[in-house]
Design a protein around this motif. Structure first.
Motif, PDB file in Angstrom:
ATOM      1  N   ARG A   1       0.865  -1.224   0.107  1.00 38.51           N
ATOM      2  CA  ARG A   1      -0.232  -0.102   0.084  1.00 38.51           C
ATOM      3  C   ARG A   1       0.692   1.357  -0.074  1.00 38.51           C
ATOM      4  O   ARG A   1       1.915   1.389   0.643  1.00 38.51           O
ATOM      5  N   PRO A   2       0.545   2.359  -0.772  1.00 37.34           N
ATOM      6  CA  PRO A   2       1.281   3.678  -0.655  1.00 37.34           C
ATOM      7  C   PRO A   2       0.887   4.191   0.760  1.00 37.34           C
ATOM      8  O   PRO A   2      -0.275   4.074   1.497  1.00 37.34           O
TER       9      PRO A   2
ATOM     10  N   ASP B   1      -5.819  -3.727 -10.129  1.00 33.78           N
ATOM     11  CA  ASP B   1      -5.233  -4.613  -9.134  1.00 33.78           C
ATOM     12  C   ASP B   1      -6.042  -4.532  -7.818  1.00 33.78           C
ATOM     13  O   ASP B   1      -5.818  -5.027  -6.610  1.00 33.78           O
ATOM     14  N   VAL B   2      -7.118  -3.519  -7.797  1.00 29.21           N
ATOM     15  CA  VAL B   2      -8.081  -2.828  -6.512  1.00 29.21           C
ATOM     16  C   VAL B   2      -9.009  -4.307  -6.752  1.00 29.21           C
ATOM     17  O   VAL B   2      -9.681  -4.455  -7.646  1.00 29.21           O
ATOM     18  N   ASN B   3      -9.200  -4.557  -5.357  1.00 28.00           N
ATOM     19  CA  ASN B   3     -10.152  -5.575  -5.092  1.00 28.00           C
ATOM     20  C   ASN B   3     -11.587  -4.862  -4.864  1.00 28.00           C
ATOM     21  O   ASN B   3     -11.947  -3.913  -4.032  1.00 28.00           O
ATOM     22  N   ARG B   4     -12.580  -5.163  -5.957  1.00 22.02           N
ATOM     23  CA  ARG B   4     -13.833  -4.571  -5.986  1.00 22.02           C
ATOM     24  C   ARG B   4     -14.804  -4.924  -5.229  1.00 22.02           C
ATOM     25  O   ARG B   4     -15.727  -4.300  -4.819  1.00 22.02           O
ATOM     26  N   LEU B   5     -14.591  -6.059  -4.316  1.00 21.62           N
ATOM     27  CA  LEU B   5     -15.407  -6.280  -3.358  1.00 21.62           C
ATOM     28  C   LEU B   5     -14.809  -6.883  -2.016  1.00 21.62           C
ATOM     29  O   LEU B   5     -13.724  -7.581  -2.157  1.00 21.62           O
TER      30      LEU B   5
ATOM     31  N   PHE C   1      -6.428  -5.011  -2.341  1.00 22.74           N
ATOM     32  CA  PHE C   1      -5.771  -4.894  -3.505  1.00 22.74           C
ATOM     33  C   PHE C   1      -5.230  -6.250  -3.822  1.00 22.74           C
ATOM     34  O   PHE C   1      -4.938  -7.236  -2.504  1.00 22.74           O
ATOM     35  N   ASP C   2      -4.844  -6.787  -4.980  1.00 20.71           N
ATOM     36  CA  ASP C   2      -4.453  -8.316  -4.973  1.00 20.71           C
ATOM     37  C   ASP C   2      -2.984  -8.435  -4.104  1.00 20.71           C
ATOM     38  O   ASP C   2      -3.022  -9.529  -3.787  1.00 20.71           O
ATOM     39  N   SER C   3      -2.109  -7.724  -4.314  1.00 24.73           N
ATOM     40  CA  SER C   3      -0.939  -8.027  -3.594  1.00 24.73           C
ATOM     41  C   SER C   3      -0.743  -7.722  -2.130  1.00 24.73           C
ATOM     42  O   SER C   3       0.114  -7.863  -1.276  1.00 24.73           O
TER      43      SER C   3
END
Length: 320
Positions: free
Chosen positions: A110-111, A271-275, A303-305
């Motif tokens: 994450r940033p 890469d953002v998880n939408r759910l 997000f995926d990672s």
């Protein structure tokens, strides 16, 4: 440990003088049965033995009929057949990657991000329909102007933790303009000992755009917020559990601001998880004039990672 927690809370209060949503005070199980009150809210992943993702959030909340004169109320929801409660809140939230002490960009994590906002809100209640509406407008800033680096560095110095060194790669300055609308309906009430509510929320704006649905179960000794009967319990002690499913459209703390696209590192849209799924639980103690809450939360990875997140929080309030 107690000294560490107290030092962290004091620094959080002081840093607010320099200066969602993660901090949700509009849900019914957090009702303070008075038209005028103040509440301090503090979240930190320290309570969950973690130090990443949603790392800290705090706010100062004021509710009073005085805020009925707020001009922003004209764009908030004010049904004619509902009782209304008006409030404002100063809120700050911060996010970090796992290895926050490294100076390099942590790709795949994450940033760094921080945001500060002024929230105007209205809570509307209709006891006949057992329905509660809330709406709010958030105005603020995401980026270095929110002083996320300064706050976290000072808190880590005071608590003896590692010094964060990656904030120069944080999400860049951009405007926060968010509108929130939520509806809550009581589905079950059993003798002021157990209550079940269902809820839905919509966030639209530059910081968060999402849709969520969920429910909350309250068990213990409490006044029924959705009842027109006189609230006769001066002492309340209850627990709650709140599962939430969220459909994510945009998250500036991951993807950067909508206007300023010059952030050095962001998470790609694909890469953002939408759910996501979030679970909140806690315990609340209320007297006629005081409010105290301890809460814990967990959130599936955004997000995926990334990793799942956990944090805890306290809320202290009083009427006047």
């Amino acid at each position: 440990m107690i000294k560490t927690i107290i030092s962290t809370i004091i620094l959080g209060i002081l840093s607010l003088s320099l200066n969602a949503q993660k901090i949700d005070n509009l849900i019914s199980f957090r009702t303070i049965d008075n038209d005028t009150y103040f509440r301090f809210n503090y979240d930190n992943d320290y309570f969950a033995a973690s130090d990443e993702n949603y790392t800290q959030g705090y706010s100062l909340e004021f509710v009073s009929p005085f805020f009925s004169k707020n001009p922003i109320n004209h764009i908030l929801i004010k049904p004619n057949d509902y009782s209304l409660r008006y409030g404002i809140m100063v809120e700050h939230i911060g996010y970090t990657p796992n290895n926050y002490d490294l100076p390099e960009i942590q790709y795949g994590d994450r940033p760094f991000a921080a945001a500060i906002m002024l929230k105007s809100s209205i809570i509307a209640l209709n006891t006949n329909k057992k329905t509660r509406l809330h709406s709010s407008l958030n105005l603020g800033l995401i980026g270095p102007g929110a002083f996320g680096e300064e706050m976290q560095v000072e808190i880590h110095k005071a608590t003896g933790n590692k010094t964060p060194r990656g904030w120069r790669h944080q999400i860049k300055n951009d405007v926060v303009l968010n509108y929130n609308f939520g509806i809550e309906k009581q589905a079950l009430q059993m003798a002021n000992f157990l209550a079940l509510q269902v809820e839905s929320n919509v966030n639209v704006g530059t910081l968060f755009t999402n849709l969520s649905v969920g429910s909350s179960v309250v068990v213990g000794r409490f006044n029924n917020v959705f009842s027109s009967e006189e609230k006769n319990k001066n002492f309340q002690l209850y627990t709650y559990a709140q599962p939430i499913v969220k459909l994510v459209g945009y998250d500036a703390t991951l993807q950067g601001g909508l206007i300023n696209r010059k952030s050095p590192y962001t998470i790609a849209s694909n890469d953002v998880n939408r759910l996501t799924f979030q679970f909140n639980y806690g315990i609340v103690l209320q007297t006629k004039t005081l409010y105290f809450e301890y809460t814990r939360s967990s959130l599936t990875k955004e997000f995926d990672s990334g990793d799942s997140a956990k944090w805890g929080g306290i809320r202290i309030g009083f009427t006047f």
